[in-house]
Every structure is written in C-alpha cells, then in structure tokens.
Motif scaffolding. Structure first.
Motif, PDB file in Angstrom:
ATOM      1  N   THR A  44       0.866  -0.977  -0.220  1.00  0.00           N
ATOM      2  CA  THR A  44       0.210  -0.038   0.017  1.00  0.00           C
ATOM      3  C   THR A  44       0.593   1.162   0.228  1.00  0.00           C
ATOM      4  OG1 THR A  44      -0.345  -0.135   2.736  1.00  0.00           O
ATOM      5  CG2 THR A  44      -2.253  -1.017   1.610  1.00  0.00           C
ATOM      6  N   ASN A  70      -0.203   4.974  -1.008  1.00  0.00           N
ATOM      7  CA  ASN A  70      -0.533   6.312  -0.440  1.00  0.00           C
ATOM      8  C   ASN A  70      -0.140   6.853   0.145  1.00  0.00           C
ATOM      9  OD1 ASN A  70      -2.302   4.361   1.197  1.00  0.00           O
ATOM     10  ND2 ASN A  70      -0.341   3.643   2.024  1.00  0.00           N
ATOM     11  N   SER A 112      -2.905  10.306   8.202  1.00  0.00           N
ATOM     12  CA  SER A 112      -4.476   9.551   7.753  1.00  0.00           C
ATOM     13  C   SER A 112      -3.720   9.191   6.687  1.00  0.00           C
ATOM     14  CB  SER A 112      -5.724  10.601   8.187  1.00  0.00           C
ATOM     15  OG  SER A 112      -6.408   9.926   7.306  1.00  0.00           O
ATOM     16  N   ASN A 113      -3.258   9.539   5.657  1.00  0.00           N
ATOM     17  CA  ASN A 113      -3.084   8.313   4.120  1.00  0.00           C
ATOM     18  C   ASN A 113      -1.749   7.821   4.775  1.00  0.00           C
ATOM     19  OD1 ASN A 113      -5.313  10.104   3.158  1.00  0.00           O
ATOM     20  ND2 ASN A 113      -4.167  11.743   3.009  1.00  0.00           N
ATOM     21  N   ARG A 154      -3.769   4.985   7.271  1.00  0.00           N
ATOM     22  CA  ARG A 154      -3.466   3.335   5.731  1.00  0.00           C
ATOM     23  C   ARG A 154      -2.940   2.204   6.005  1.00  0.00           C
ATOM     24  NH1 ARG A 154      -5.372   6.998   1.204  1.00  0.00           N
ATOM     25  NH2 ARG A 154      -8.051   8.592   2.104  1.00  0.00           N
ATOM     26  N   ASP A 155      -1.546   2.366   6.890  1.00  0.00           N
ATOM     27  CA  ASP A 155      -0.568   1.384   6.764  1.00  0.00           C
ATOM     28  C   ASP A 155      -0.977   0.114   6.966  1.00  0.00           C
ATOM     29  OD1 ASP A 155       1.281  -0.170   6.718  1.00  0.00           O
ATOM     30  OD2 ASP A 155       3.386   1.000   7.605  1.00  0.00           O
ATOM     31  N   THR A 156      -0.731  -1.225   6.726  1.00  0.00           N
ATOM     32  CA  THR A 156      -1.779  -2.255   6.925  1.00  0.00           C
ATOM     33  C   THR A 156      -0.696  -3.669   6.953  1.00  0.00           C
ATOM     34  OG1 THR A 156      -3.483  -2.465   5.219  1.00  0.00           O
ATOM     35  CG2 THR A 156      -3.883  -1.507   6.672  1.00  0.00           C
ATOM     36  N   GLY A 197      -6.488  -2.560   9.114  1.00  0.00           N
ATOM     37  CA  GLY A 197      -6.950  -0.850   8.941  1.00  0.00           C
ATOM     38  C   GLY A 197      -8.197  -0.877  10.322  1.00  0.00           C
ATOM     39  N   GLN A 239      -8.991   4.662  10.908  1.00  0.00           N
ATOM     40  CA  GLN A 239      -8.449   5.793   9.923  1.00  0.00           C
ATOM     41  C   GLN A 239      -9.770   7.098  10.037  1.00  0.00           C
ATOM     42  OE1 GLN A 239      -8.571   6.559   5.982  1.00  0.00           O
ATOM     43  NE2 GLN A 239      -7.155   8.175   5.890  1.00  0.00           N
ATOM     44  N   GLU A 240     -10.863   7.447   9.649  1.00  0.00           N
ATOM     45  CA  GLU A 240     -12.031   8.023   9.687  1.00  0.00           C
ATOM     46  C   GLU A 240     -12.197   8.531  11.318  1.00  0.00           C
ATOM     47  OE1 GLU A 240     -12.344   4.820   8.888  1.00  0.00           O
ATOM     48  OE2 GLU A 240     -12.471   5.084   6.674  1.00  0.00           O
ATOM     49  N   SER A 242     -10.143  11.460  11.226  1.00  0.00           N
ATOM     50  CA  SER A 242     -10.240  12.740   9.690  1.00  0.00           C
ATOM     51  C   SER A 242      -9.776  14.082  10.438  1.00  0.00           C
ATOM     52  CB  SER A 242     -11.336  12.235   9.200  1.00  0.00           C
ATOM     53  OG  SER A 242     -12.035  12.489   9.533  1.00  0.00           O
TER      54      SER A 242
END
Length: 740
Positions: A268, A272, A434-435, A439-441, A457, A552-553, A556
């Motif tokens: 990802t 990202n 955030s990005n 988002r790092d999974t 996530g 993540q949300e 935000s």
C-alpha cells in the motif's frame, strides 16, 4: 519512452487542474486577505450541480457548463462575500479560518442532503472517453486537451488582470489599504466581491474538469479533499505569484504520476504516498520558502476573553464533577457511554484552548496527535486478551509522551511559521498521518520485531485500568474523564495566570514586541505545542477507548476541523468553551442526528420530515460557525457576561436554582424523561440572563434616578425639576413661577 511520455502528459493535465483551482485561491486571498478553506467544497457543489443538469435532467453539456461555470459559480462566490466574508475585517486569523471551514462543512452537509451518498454519481469526460488523438504514441483525450488549454488561458488572463488592468490594481488595493482606496473613489467591497465571484468560478471549473480524469466517481468528501490538494500549488507561489503557482501545480501533478509509474506497486506504500504527496510538498514548501518578518499588532482584533483565577477554576471544576455525576444517574448505560465519549472530546478541545486561545498558535489537526498517542498506547500498553484485556497506565503515559514529542518535532521546522502558514503546516501533517500511517496495514520488521501499525485497518483499544480503577464500567469511565478534564482545566488556569501564561499572551498579541523584550519565541512556541499535543494525546487515547474500535476515519481531517470550529464558536479562549465545544463535537450533533434517524425509521408517515431535520442539524451546526465573525469571542462569552450582570438579581438566581432542583427530582423519579429534563434545563440556562436583564431594568425603573443623570436617562419633567429644587435646598415655586 512511451510510458514516460504518457505519465508526463497525465501529470501535466492533473497539474493544469490543480493550477485552475489554486489560481482561484490566489485571486481571493490577494483581494480579501482571507484564505478560503471552502474552495474545494465550492468545487464539489458546482460539480454536483453539473452532474444534476446533465445526468438527471438530461441537459446538453454546453448548457449545463454555461449555467454552472458562468452563473452558479460567480453567484456562489459573490453571495459568500456579501453574506459572510465582508464581516471578517478586524478578526483574528483563527476566526477567518474557522468561518471558511464552517462554509466547507456546511456545503458538504448540504450536498449530502441534496444528493444522497448512497447513490452513484458519475461525471463523463467532455466529448466522451473515446474522443482522443494520438501524438508520438501517446493517447490524449479531448477532455485532457481542454484542461491544458484552459490552464494556459487562465494563467495569461490572471497575469494581465493583476498587472495590466485597473480592475486588478483595485482588487489588490482592497486588501492592502481599503481606506486609501475609498479616498480614490473606489469601493473595496465591490472589488473583493468580484474577486470572490471569479475565485468561485475557477473552483467550480476545476471540479468539473478533475472528476473525469480522477475516475469519474463523484463523492462529496473525496472531491472536497482532492481540490484541497491544490493548496500546495497556491503556497508555492506564496499566494501572490501566478507564474510560480503554475510551476508548483505542474510539479505537483508530474510528481504524483511519476510516483504511480515508477515506484513498486506491491503493498500500500505507493498508493498512500501518491495520496499524501500534495501534503508532503505543502509542508516542505511552507518550511523552505522565506517568511515575513515579525510584525507588531497592526490592528486590534475583536476577540476578548476573561481568564479565571485558579480558585475559581477549582470551584467550577468541582461543580462540573458534581453536576456530571448527578446527571449520570438519569442516563441509561448507553447514554453514560455516549456522555463519556463527549468528555474525551472536551479533553482534546483543551489542547486548542492552551495553543490557540492562550498562545494564538493554530493547529488544524488536533485529532492527529490523538491518533499518534493511540497507536503507541495500543502497541505498548494493551495487556491481557479478549474481554479481559485492558490499557495499562504505562502504555497510556507512553502514548502521551510520544504525542508530545511528535508535537515538538512537527513544531520544530514550523517554528518560523505564523498564522495561516502554521495552520496549513499542521493540516499537512494531519493529512500525511491519515494517509500514510493510519492506512498502513502491511507488516514491518524493526530490530527483530514484526508489527503492523494499523492491522486490518482498525485498532481495538480496551479501556484503561489502574489498580482498582477499572474504566470498563461506563460511569467510572465518565467520572474519570470528567475529573481529568477538571484537573487539566485548573492546571491551564494556573498556567495562564503565571509568568509563562503572560508570556504566551504577549506572544499572541505582538510577537515583535515580545521578541524585543528578550523573550525566546522559539522556546515558547515549542513548549506550548508540546503541552497541547500531550493533552490531545491523552484525550485521543481515552476517545479511542470510549469507541472501543477506531479506524482511520476516527481521526479524520474533517473531524479535526469540526472540533476546532465548534470550540471557536463556543469560545476558544475559555475553558468552558472547550467543554461546550468538545461535547457538541463528540456527542451533540451525532446524538441528534441518530435520534432523528431512529424516528424516521419508526414513523413511516413522518420519515421524510425527521430525515430532513437530521440533515438540518448538521447544516445548522455549520451555520453557527459561519456566524462566528459577528461574535468572535464565542457564545460562552455572552452567557458569562450575562450571568456576571445578574449579581443584583439574586432572587431570580435562587428561584432558578430551586426550579432546577425540583426538575431534577422529577427526572430522577421518572415523572419526566431525561430528554425533557435536559432540554428544559438548557432553555432555563440560556434564558436566565435575558430574564435577569428584564428584572434589573424593572428594578431600576422603581428607583429614583441619580442626580448626576437627571434629565439624561429620563425626560426633564416638572416632578424632576421639583426634586432638584428640594435636593438643592431651593424654595419651592408654583407652577407658573418655575418657568419664570
């Protein structure tokens, strides 16, 4: 070679759209001094209108484009300036930012109300996706050619407007020296309105152009944030130079496509990075470009705050703890948990009070520091498994410490930034976190340890536990969060009243004067950022534990903006403003929306009305933020001043207290519902200052007018003349003799 040319052309096309959007920002900032954070939302709303005209109503593309870009765009910008922006002169940077943030949120909420997010909305390319030409083996669609031509034409047109036309000179003068402009027979407000109309037009055009080349899917939140990426290009030109803005936009577009073309596609990271690249470049540009010199306070802002003493803060903190406990007795288990979530947001809001309210520094991403603390606490402090797991105090403190350290690291390169530049730097950090991080999974290996920052996530964060204090119980969690809020509030009151707090206030009022008096601005900024980040980190871990599972949300950028907006609306210089703003952001609007949603499901006949009321709550919340320019000190300031003026209306205060006690007993015994109690109590609290003013006015009418005000506050009657004669020891005269 063909691959390189293809991605170069795509990068130039994307850069062209970024430039169109960024040029609108440059235009409005140069002529009004306001950086429009709602620029992306205006682009989004105009693009939805374009979709509605072409797809739902079947209008020709040329007609829809003419109405949206030629009519709706200018009308939107002119209306914003006339109704809101022209009233922001003389306000602090945070007020100007918050008003445009409120416009952003309100526009997004309105678009989601009109065009349901559950429905698919797709915008096609001009002339269709099949309309294309091939040059040197590279396929170029007509829509992409339109983007390139439009960017060149707009760049040339704006250059001529600003440097060769009288209208451009008037526009720039409207922000530089509006009084001088009036002396020369020009109207600065009319020039500023014209610039907002043109800026909104460019935003709408950028939105219509960028959606087809980014996939065609139209989503309110995504499109708003996509156009926000153009902020980096605008800052490359320092919000003044059109040519440098064009260069910055092209660099941004090319870099985004080269990352996609040449970095490894596995995992990802590449995706990202491409999403985060505009914010990375924005931060770098802000730090590298030379900044303005320190200045004194050119104009006095209209914000005024009263700082409580430590004793008063301690007393009111104890009152808060008692009130929260008594109110918790009326709530169900779900209501207690929701209230606890709101208190965690109030703790995060305190980080804004010390940073922005006391020191005048801006942070548009307070939830980002809460995310840092949550990730660290999750990986180092969770003990046990399953339902028996808990967050250790060690993990909680380590998360807070790392959040403070990250706050210092973020502030360190941004120490030379002020006002808008600092706000944009914190926004860039929040979006990058955030990005790239949230988002790092994927799995990572460091010093022999294998870990994943955000497995699947999301993070499951258990409640903290310290010896016998177990926060699994909802009431215990609520009271612990309330006590922590009260303790931090007392600490902030002590900090503000001490020498350090006075230095922060001096830095906020005039950085130049503070530096001239020998204060170390670097040390002040760094320390207050670390204090603020530590408070936000503590609140973020507690918020995550109150949620149970965060993604993540949960952290935000929009959530951070909403929290900041509501705290400013309440009063960012007040500890009580942080309490009210945090509760509104954490539970206020969401509870009302959920309640109306449940009512809509239960009542088929009234479903549409309840659904509309739910959307109206969100739009109304944004409207509060739009009106903060009229009252930049916040509505808590008005309430406090209203109660301060009621010192002579003690019978009314005693009566209200007795009424509240009786109302609470009725709610405790189940005679009235919790919602009824809360609404009636809130109405009494808000109306009491009005009733007190009426009571005091009535009392003044019954008392004789002081002699020094005789004939000033009341008509000069015969009775008043006779009273003056008596007080002065003059002989009484008859009716006719008095006037002789």
């Amino acid at each position: 070679m063909t691959t390189f040319l293809t991605y170069t052309i795509l990068g130039l096309v994307l850069g062209s759209v970024y430039f169109i959007a960024a040029s609108g920002l440059v235009l409005t900032y140069n002529t009004s001094g306001i950086f429009n954070f709602a620029h992306g939302a205006q682009a989004m709303f105009g693009t939805f209108l374009y979709w509605h005209f072409t797809e739902r109503w079947g209008w020709p593309v040329w007609l829809a484009l003419l109405l949206v870009v030629g009519v709706a765009g200018p009308a939107m910008g002119a209306a914003l300036h006339t109704a809101i922006m022209r009233g922001l002169r003389g306000t602090a940077d945070v007020t100007k930012i918050i008003v445009t943030v409120a416009v952003l949120l309100g526009t997004v909420y309105l678009a989601q109300w009109v065009w349901s997010p559950d429905e698919a909305h797709t915008v096609d390319m001009f002339f269709g996706a099949g309309a294309k030409v091939t040059v040197a083996g590279v396929v170029i669609r007509y829509h992409e050619l339109v983007c390139l031509v439009a960017a060149v034409a707009i760049a040339a047109g704006l250059r001529v407007l600003f440097t060769r036309s009288r209208a451009g000179v008037v526009m720039r003068g409207s922000v530089d020296d509006p009084d001088l402009l009036r002396l020369n027979g020009h109207d600065p407000e009319r020039a500023a309105m014209l610039s907002w109309a043109l800026g909104s037009t460019l935003a709408v055009l950028a939105g219509v152009l960028i959606v087809p080349i980014s996939g065609g899917g139209l989503d309110a939140n995504m499109l708003t944030l996509l156009v926000i990426d153009a902020f980096a290009a605008a800052m490359f030109g320092r919000l003044r130079s059109i040519p440098r803005t064009l260069v910055g936009a092209m660099v941004l577009g090319l870099a985004a496509n080269y990352v996609l073309a040449y970095l490894p596609s596995a995992g990802t990271f590449t995706g990202n990075l491409r999403v985060s690249l505009p914010m990375i470049l924005l931060f770098v540009v802000l730090v590298v470009l030379p900044q303005d010199r320190l200045r004194g306070a050119a104009i006095r802002t209209r914000e005024r705050y009263r700082v409580p003493t430590v004793r008063a803060a301690a007393v009111w903190g104890a009152v808060l703890v008692a009130v929260v406990y008594l109110y918790s007795l009326l709530l169900s288990d779900g209501g207690v948990s929701t209230f606890a979530l709101g208190m965690t947001f109030a703790i995060i809001a305190l980080s804004l009070t010390v940073l922005t309210g006391y020191a005048g520094e801006l942070n548009l991403a307070p939830l980002a520091f809460g995310a840092v603390a949550t990730v660290v606490a999750f990986h180092t402090g969770v003990e046990g498994t399953g339902l028996a797991s808990y967050m250790s105090v060690r993990g909680l403190l380590l998360g807070v410490a790392v959040a403070a350290l990250v706050g210092g690291l973020v502030a360190l390169p941004a120490l030379r930034l002020r006002g808008l530049y600092l706000a944009l730097a914190t926004m860039a950090f929040g979006e990058f976190l955030s990005n790239m991080v949230l988002r790092d999974t994927t799995e990572h290996e460091l010093f022999g340890f294998t870990f994943t920052l955000f497995p699947d996530g999301s993070l499951v964060v258990p409640p903290p536990k310290a010896g016998p204090l177990d926060l699994r119980d909802g009431t215990t969690f609520l009271m612990t969060a309330t006590v922590l809020f009260a303790l931090i509030a007392v600490g902030l009151a002590a900090l503000r009243g001490g020498g350090y707090g006075r230095r922060l206030a001096a830095m906020k009022d005039s950085p130049a004067a503070t530096a001239m008096l020998g204060q170390n601005l670097v040390r002040l900024k760094l320390s207050v950022f670390m204090i603020s980040a530590a408070i936000a980190g503590l609140g973020g871990v507690l918020m995550s534990a109150a949620h149970g599972t965060v993604a993540q949300e949960s952290f935000s950028f929009v959530g951070s903006l909403s929290l900041l907006m509501l705290v400013v609306v309440a009063g960012i210089g007040y500890i009580s403003g942080a309490l009210v703003g945090g509760l509104l952001a954490g539970v206020g609007a969401s509870v009302l929306v959920a309640t109306f949603g449940d009512l809509a499901l239960e009542s088929e006949g009234m479903g549409n009305i309840y659904d509309a009321l739910g959307h109206l709550v969100l739009v109304g919340t944004a409207l509060l933020g739009m009106g903060v320019g009229r009252n930049p000190s916040g509505f808590v300031h008005d309430v406090i001043e209203g109660y301060r003026a009621m010192r002579g209306a003690r019978p009314l205060l005693y009566g209200a207290g007795a009424f509240g006690a009786g109302l609470y007993l009725l709610a405790l015994t189940g005679v009235i519902g919790t919602w009824t109690f809360a609404l009636v109590a809130l109405c009494v609290i808000m109306l009491l200052p009005v009733l007190g003013r009426m009571y005091l006015d009535e009392g003044r009418r019954d008392r004789p007018t002081p002699l020094e005000l005789a004939g000033v506050d009341e008509p000069y009657t015969e009775e008043l003349r006779a009273r003056l004669d008596r007080e002065l020891g003059l002989p009484a005269l008859g009716k006719g003799g008095a006037g002789a």
